[in-house]
Design a protein around this motif. Structure first.
Motif, mmCIF file in Angstrom:
data_model
loop_
_atom_site.group_PDB
_atom_site.id
_atom_site.type_symbol
_atom_site.label_atom_id
_atom_site.label_comp_id
_atom_site.label_asym_id
_atom_site.label_seq_id
_atom_site.Cartn_x
_atom_site.Cartn_y
_atom_site.Cartn_z
ATOM 1 N N ILE A 262 0.670 -1.256 -0.012
ATOM 2 C CA ILE A 262 0.021 0.191 0.052
ATOM 3 C C ILE A 262 0.993 1.241 -0.077
ATOM 4 O O ILE A 262 0.524 2.131 -0.952
ATOM 5 N N ALA A 263 1.882 1.256 0.849
ATOM 6 C CA ALA A 263 2.695 2.516 0.825
ATOM 7 C C ALA A 263 3.353 2.614 -0.459
ATOM 8 O O ALA A 263 3.837 3.787 -0.947
ATOM 9 N N ALA B 132 2.899 5.792 -3.256
ATOM 10 C CA ALA B 132 4.172 6.581 -3.620
ATOM 11 C C ALA B 132 4.351 6.710 -5.296
ATOM 12 O O ALA B 132 5.266 6.845 -5.496
ATOM 13 N N GLY B 133 3.409 5.931 -5.598
ATOM 14 C CA GLY B 133 3.619 5.819 -7.381
ATOM 15 C C GLY B 133 4.440 4.808 -7.918
ATOM 16 O O GLY B 133 4.707 4.674 -9.188
ATOM 17 N N ALA B 134 4.679 3.576 -7.106
ATOM 18 C CA ALA B 134 5.355 2.394 -7.703
ATOM 19 C C ALA B 134 4.206 1.256 -7.750
ATOM 20 O O ALA B 134 3.499 1.081 -7.164
ATOM 21 N N HIS B 135 4.808 0.705 -8.930
ATOM 22 C CA HIS B 135 3.873 -0.873 -9.204
ATOM 23 C C HIS B 135 4.427 -1.771 -8.128
ATOM 24 O O HIS B 135 5.684 -1.786 -7.654
ATOM 25 N N VAL B 136 3.697 -2.893 -7.879
ATOM 26 C CA VAL B 136 4.182 -3.752 -7.008
ATOM 27 C C VAL B 136 4.236 -5.254 -7.365
ATOM 28 O O VAL B 136 3.183 -5.541 -8.073
ATOM 29 N N LEU B 137 5.340 -5.817 -7.133
ATOM 30 C CA LEU B 137 5.141 -7.486 -7.218
ATOM 31 C C LEU B 137 5.318 -7.952 -5.829
ATOM 32 O O LEU B 137 6.439 -7.594 -5.100
ATOM 33 N N CYS B 138 4.466 -8.636 -5.245
ATOM 34 C CA CYS B 138 4.526 -8.933 -3.801
ATOM 35 C C CYS B 138 4.508 -10.506 -3.684
ATOM 36 O O CYS B 138 3.668 -11.414 -4.392
ATOM 37 N N GLU B 139 5.377 -11.004 -3.073
ATOM 38 C CA GLU B 139 5.434 -12.297 -2.640
ATOM 39 C C GLU B 139 4.276 -12.806 -2.022
ATOM 40 O O GLU B 139 3.592 -11.962 -1.421
ATOM 41 N N LYS B 140 3.834 -14.143 -1.977
ATOM 42 C CA LYS B 140 2.675 -14.799 -1.250
ATOM 43 C C LYS B 140 3.057 -15.101 0.299
ATOM 44 O O LYS B 140 4.254 -15.161 0.545
ATOM 45 N N PRO B 141 2.011 -15.341 1.134
ATOM 46 C CA PRO B 141 0.591 -14.689 0.903
ATOM 47 C C PRO B 141 0.840 -13.318 0.919
ATOM 48 O O PRO B 141 1.383 -12.455 1.500
ATOM 49 N N ILE B 142 -0.008 -12.452 -0.080
ATOM 50 C CA ILE B 142 -0.079 -11.110 -0.251
ATOM 51 C C ILE B 142 -0.550 -10.149 0.853
ATOM 52 O O ILE B 142 -0.187 -9.242 1.235
ATOM 53 N N GLY B 143 -1.402 -10.919 1.614
ATOM 54 C CA GLY B 143 -2.054 -10.422 2.965
ATOM 55 C C GLY B 143 -2.152 -11.482 3.780
ATOM 56 O O GLY B 143 -2.161 -12.453 3.642
ATOM 57 N N VAL B 144 -2.578 -10.842 4.998
ATOM 58 C CA VAL B 144 -2.850 -11.966 6.133
ATOM 59 C C VAL B 144 -4.336 -12.011 6.850
ATOM 60 O O VAL B 144 -4.558 -12.508 7.819
ATOM 61 N N SER B 145 -4.949 -11.059 6.250
ATOM 62 C CA SER B 145 -6.431 -11.003 6.702
ATOM 63 C C SER B 145 -7.205 -10.467 5.512
ATOM 64 O O SER B 145 -6.567 -9.812 4.673
ATOM 65 N N VAL B 146 -8.666 -10.557 5.559
ATOM 66 C CA VAL B 146 -9.357 -10.135 4.527
ATOM 67 C C VAL B 146 -9.543 -8.297 4.334
ATOM 68 O O VAL B 146 -9.436 -7.987 3.448
ATOM 69 N N PRO B 147 -9.656 -7.727 5.435
ATOM 70 C CA PRO B 147 -9.267 -6.421 5.381
ATOM 71 C C PRO B 147 -8.044 -5.786 4.740
ATOM 72 O O PRO B 147 -7.970 -4.791 4.027
ATOM 73 N N ALA C 49 -4.913 -0.281 -5.097
ATOM 74 C CA ALA C 49 -4.389 -0.452 -6.564
ATOM 75 C C ALA C 49 -5.315 0.301 -7.433
ATOM 76 O O ALA C 49 -4.978 0.936 -8.413
ATOM 77 N N LYS C 50 -6.613 0.252 -7.101
ATOM 78 C CA LYS C 50 -7.600 1.091 -7.930
ATOM 79 C C LYS C 50 -7.433 2.626 -7.923
ATOM 80 O O LYS C 50 -7.671 3.334 -8.887
ATOM 81 N N GLN C 51 -7.445 3.009 -6.763
ATOM 82 C CA GLN C 51 -7.013 4.399 -6.264
ATOM 83 C C GLN C 51 -6.165 5.148 -7.053
ATOM 84 O O GLN C 51 -5.954 6.154 -7.247
ATOM 85 N N THR C 52 -4.948 4.265 -6.924
ATOM 86 C CA THR C 52 -3.805 4.800 -7.306
ATOM 87 C C THR C 52 -3.302 4.591 -8.816
ATOM 88 O O THR C 52 -2.433 5.129 -9.289
#
Length: 344
Positions: free
Chosen positions: A82-83, A87-102, A111-114
């Motif tokens: 999110i940070a 800040a204007g950067a595209h992201v490649l994120c390792e899994k799991p990309i998050g640890v909660s539904v929120p 991603a939609k907003q930026t």
């Protein structure tokens, strides 16, 4: 051609053996900065790959990066993604990309907003055997799938991660989930993608059986899955295979059976109901053996999408739905009953 400026968060094994070498292999990419909580490690990695080490995520982003790879502990993935997007950067994120539904929903919303691309690093979708398997299944030659069995097991992160037994993988506050989130998410994502179907309900058991003195998270996980189309399946993920690796998937269909990586000589086997057999050799899957992580296809797919302006092949909302299935498994194991999969 202007080079894509890339930063890397985290200098552990996945960064050292996959992200950084694959970025380095491209003439159109420049890794401008890396960071890690272990400053000495960051400095060593920076020297090896001809870049510079900085102390924080903020410092990496201050370098004016076009994109980042997130290879940090699980708990930090969403926050850092999110940070970076803000800040204007595209992201490649390792899994799991998050640890909660929120967290997952916040990533999708950002991603939609930026209007920045955020891709989940699900390398198993790019494995030659899986690509060929999907082509065969989606061709209709085997008819409708009825059921599946998929598994992923190895000796555990202490056998290959940068910090071995002291790594974040075993710490509940940093990893949150163990084998289920480390390996299970790969196989659950693979089946979603291969069958083009979604999980609706999960029943699971997870426990710490193989490494009770080492791990605060699960090292053994089983799940029974129901998909939207009615397909039933089972998934096993474990840090308990002390000899070699297990990375197999079998799809049971109306007209035959599709076997992926079940045979060391033939990565794809198709067994038709009429007795015919197809034995297909394709390229190998990535492993934790020396040199086994390179050539995943992940970095090329991410960079090519960014440079061309096309959509990344595993967008955040897609990867998030696989994590939602994992979270349903974790909840099921805690409650001792089947749990519906959240729609993120």
């Amino acid at each position: 051609m202007k080079k894509l400026r890339v930063g890397v968060f985290g200098c552990g094994s996945i960064s050292l053996h996959r992200h950084l070498p694959e970025y380095k292999a491209r003439q159109d990419v420049e890794v401008v900065a890396v960071m890690d909580a272990n400053k000495s490690r960051a400095a060593t990695v920076a020297e090896k790959f001809g870049t510079k080490a900085v102390a924080t995520v903020k410092a990496v982003l201050a370098e004016g990066v076009d994109a980042v790879s997130i290879c940090s502990p699980n708990m930090l993935h969403a926050e850092q993604a999110i940070a970076a997007m803000k800040a204007g950067a595209h992201v490649l994120c390792e899994k799991p990309i998050g640890v909660s539904v929120p967290q997952l929903r916040a990533m999708i919303r950002t991603a939609k907003q930026t209007r920045k691309q955020c891709m989940a690093a699900h390398n198993q979708r790019f494995t030659p055997a899986h690509v060929r398997g999907k082509q065969i299944y989606q061709s209709g030659a085997l008819g409708k799938a009825w059921a599946f069995s998929t598994s992923f097991a190895h000796a555990g992160p202490e056998s290959w991660s940068a910090d071995r037994e002291k790594g974040f993988f075993f710490k509940k506050n940093l990893a949150v989930v163990g084998a289920m989130g480390d390996l299970g998410v790969h196989k659950l994502d693979l089946v979603r993608w291969l069958l083009e179907d979604e999980y609706v309900e999960m029943s699971a058991m997870v426990d710490t059986i193989a490494k009770p003195r080492l791990s605060a998270v699960d090292d053994t996980a089983f799940a029974v899955c129901r998909m939207k189309s009615g397909i039933l399946g089972q998934m096993f993920a474990g840090w308990n295979q002390v000899a070699g690796e297990n990375n197999m998937t079998t799809i049971y269909c109306e007209k035959g059976v599709l076997k992926l990586l079940t045979n060391p000589d033939y990565a794809v086997i198709v067994e038709f109901a009429n007795g015919e057999r197809d034995y297909i050799k394709v390229g190998r899957i990535q492993t934790n053996e020396a040199g086994g992580q390179f050539g995943s296809g992940i970095i090329d797919a991410f960079v090519n999408a960014i440079r061309s302006g096309k959509r990344v092949p595993v967008p955040v909302e897609d990867g998030a739905q696989s994590v939602a299935a994992v979270l349903a498994c974790v909840e099921s194991a805690k409650k001792g009953r089947a749990v519906k999969v959240a729609k993120v």
